[in-house]
Design a protein around this motif. Sequence first.
Motif, PDB file in Angstrom:
ATOM      1  N   UNK A   1      24.889 -25.576 -10.924  1.00 59.00           N
ATOM      2  CA  UNK A   1      25.316 -26.210 -12.173  1.00 59.00           C
ATOM      3  C   UNK A   1      24.121 -26.514 -13.066  1.00 59.00           C
ATOM      4  N   UNK A   2      23.041 -27.005 -12.488  1.00 62.85           N
ATOM      5  CA  UNK A   2      21.848 -27.320 -13.280  1.00 62.85           C
ATOM      6  C   UNK A   2      21.294 -26.054 -13.928  1.00 62.85           C
ATOM      7  N   UNK A   3      21.224 -24.974 -13.177  1.00 63.03           N
ATOM      8  CA  UNK A   3      20.709 -23.720 -13.721  1.00 63.03           C
ATOM      9  C   UNK A   3      21.632 -23.195 -14.818  1.00 63.03           C
ATOM     10  N   UNK A   4      22.949 -23.299 -14.615  1.00 58.22           N
ATOM     11  CA  UNK A   4      23.883 -22.869 -15.659  1.00 58.22           C
ATOM     12  C   UNK A   4      23.719 -23.698 -16.926  1.00 58.22           C
ATOM     13  N   UNK A   5      23.525 -24.999 -16.779  1.00 56.42           N
ATOM     14  CA  UNK A   5      23.305 -25.852 -17.953  1.00 56.42           C
ATOM     15  C   UNK A   5      22.031 -25.454 -18.696  1.00 56.42           C
ATOM     16  N   UNK A   6      20.992 -25.121 -17.943  1.00 57.62           N
ATOM     17  CA  UNK A   6      19.754 -24.670 -18.580  1.00 57.62           C
ATOM     18  C   UNK A   6      19.960 -23.356 -19.332  1.00 57.62           C
ATOM     19  N   UNK A   7      20.715 -22.437 -18.742  1.00 63.16           N
ATOM     20  CA  UNK A   7      20.972 -21.161 -19.417  1.00 63.16           C
ATOM     21  C   UNK A   7      21.825 -21.354 -20.668  1.00 63.16           C
ATOM     22  N   UNK A   8      22.805 -22.241 -20.597  1.00 62.58           N
ATOM     23  CA  UNK A   8      23.634 -22.524 -21.770  1.00 62.58           C
ATOM     24  C   UNK A   8      22.784 -23.160 -22.867  1.00 62.58           C
ATOM     25  N   UNK A   9      21.884 -24.062 -22.485  1.00 66.03           N
ATOM     26  CA  UNK A   9      20.986 -24.676 -23.471  1.00 66.03           C
ATOM     27  C   UNK A   9      20.097 -23.619 -24.104  1.00 66.03           C
ATOM     28  N   UNK A  10      19.694 -22.643 -23.324  1.00 67.51           N
ATOM     29  CA  UNK A  10      18.861 -21.558 -23.859  1.00 67.51           C
ATOM     30  C   UNK A  10      19.641 -20.722 -24.872  1.00 67.51           C
ATOM     31  N   UNK A  11      20.875 -20.395 -24.538  1.00 65.05           N
ATOM     32  CA  UNK A  11      21.679 -19.542 -25.413  1.00 65.05           C
ATOM     33  C   UNK A  11      22.078 -20.285 -26.686  1.00 65.05           C
ATOM     34  N   UNK A  12      22.551 -21.513 -26.550  1.00 62.99           N
ATOM     35  CA  UNK A  12      23.078 -22.248 -27.706  1.00 62.99           C
ATOM     36  C   UNK A  12      21.960 -22.860 -28.546  1.00 62.99           C
ATOM     37  N   UNK A  13      21.003 -23.490 -27.908  1.00 64.31           N
ATOM     38  CA  UNK A  13      19.989 -24.255 -28.629  1.00 64.31           C
ATOM     39  C   UNK A  13      18.642 -23.540 -28.746  1.00 64.31           C
ATOM     40  N   UNK A  14      18.500 -22.411 -28.086  1.00 69.06           N
ATOM     41  CA  UNK A  14      17.230 -21.699 -28.139  1.00 69.06           C
ATOM     42  C   UNK A  14      16.143 -22.363 -27.309  1.00 69.06           C
ATOM     43  N   UNK A  15      16.530 -23.143 -26.332  1.00 72.49           N
ATOM     44  CA  UNK A  15      15.562 -23.804 -25.460  1.00 72.49           C
ATOM     45  C   UNK A  15      14.973 -22.785 -24.476  1.00 72.49           C
ATOM     46  N   UNK A  16      14.034 -23.220 -23.709  1.00 73.89           N
ATOM     47  CA  UNK A  16      13.450 -22.456 -22.602  1.00 73.89           C
ATOM     48  C   UNK A  16      12.607 -21.266 -23.047  1.00 73.89           C
ATOM     49  N   UNK A  17      12.142 -21.271 -24.267  1.00 76.37           N
ATOM     50  CA  UNK A  17      11.270 -20.178 -24.712  1.00 76.37           C
ATOM     51  C   UNK A  17       9.934 -20.216 -23.987  1.00 76.37           C
ATOM     52  N   UNK A  18       9.532 -21.393 -23.570  1.00 78.51           N
ATOM     53  CA  UNK A  18       8.215 -21.564 -22.954  1.00 78.51           C
ATOM     54  C   UNK A  18       8.278 -21.605 -21.430  1.00 78.51           C
ATOM     55  N   UNK A  19       9.278 -20.981 -20.849  1.00 75.59           N
ATOM     56  CA  UNK A  19       9.393 -20.987 -19.402  1.00 75.59           C
ATOM     57  C   UNK A  19       8.288 -20.142 -18.783  1.00 75.59           C
ATOM     58  N   UNK A  20       7.740 -20.649 -17.689  1.00 75.87           N
ATOM     59  CA  UNK A  20       6.738 -19.877 -16.963  1.00 75.87           C
ATOM     60  C   UNK A  20       7.440 -18.899 -16.017  1.00 75.87           C
ATOM     61  N   UNK A  21       6.692 -17.999 -15.464  1.00 70.96           N
ATOM     62  CA  UNK A  21       7.237 -17.036 -14.512  1.00 70.96           C
ATOM     63  C   UNK A  21       7.793 -17.746 -13.283  1.00 70.96           C
ATOM     64  N   UNK A  22       7.123 -18.802 -12.832  1.00 67.58           N
ATOM     65  CA  UNK A  22       7.599 -19.559 -11.670  1.00 67.58           C
ATOM     66  C   UNK A  22       8.959 -20.187 -11.928  1.00 67.58           C
ATOM     67  N   UNK A  23       9.190 -20.680 -13.138  1.00 72.98           N
ATOM     68  CA  UNK A  23      10.477 -21.284 -13.456  1.00 72.98           C
ATOM     69  C   UNK A  23      11.594 -20.248 -13.476  1.00 72.98           C
ATOM     70  N   UNK A  24      11.307 -19.074 -13.997  1.00 67.12           N
ATOM     71  CA  UNK A  24      12.302 -18.002 -14.020  1.00 67.12           C
ATOM     72  C   UNK A  24      12.617 -17.556 -12.595  1.00 67.12           C
TER      73      UNK A  24
END
Length: 112
Positions: free
Chosen positions: A44-67
């Motif tokens: 659920x946490x990962x899905x929320x992060x992906x939704x935030x990325x798609x809708x709000x454009x978040x997570x542009x600065x994710x490192x390789x380890x986070x991905x």
Amino acid sequence: WSRPSSALLILGGGSMLAVMYNVVLFQTLRCFSAVGAAVLGNAKVILLLLIAHVILGELRDWSTNQVIGSLLTFAAAAAYTYFKVFPSAKPADSLSDLKEISDQFEMPAKRE
């Protein structure tokens, strides 16, 4: 206290959401194990992060380890679900397995 009706509406709505969350959580624990609920929570946490990325454009600065960590979380959730839904065809019979193993390693009798 300029708008008490708004404050009561927010408190009432938050309380109703908390009750619904508890009902969903207890039903999840009843259907799955505690481990299953934890796996669902991580997914659920990962899905929320992906939704935030798609809708709000978040997570542009994710490192390789986070991905990689997110991908591993989804892979682990998928593997857990697969093995939970499709258990092995032959369940282990612990007593017969132990007897078989002990017979393989039986010590020869002492010769005097």
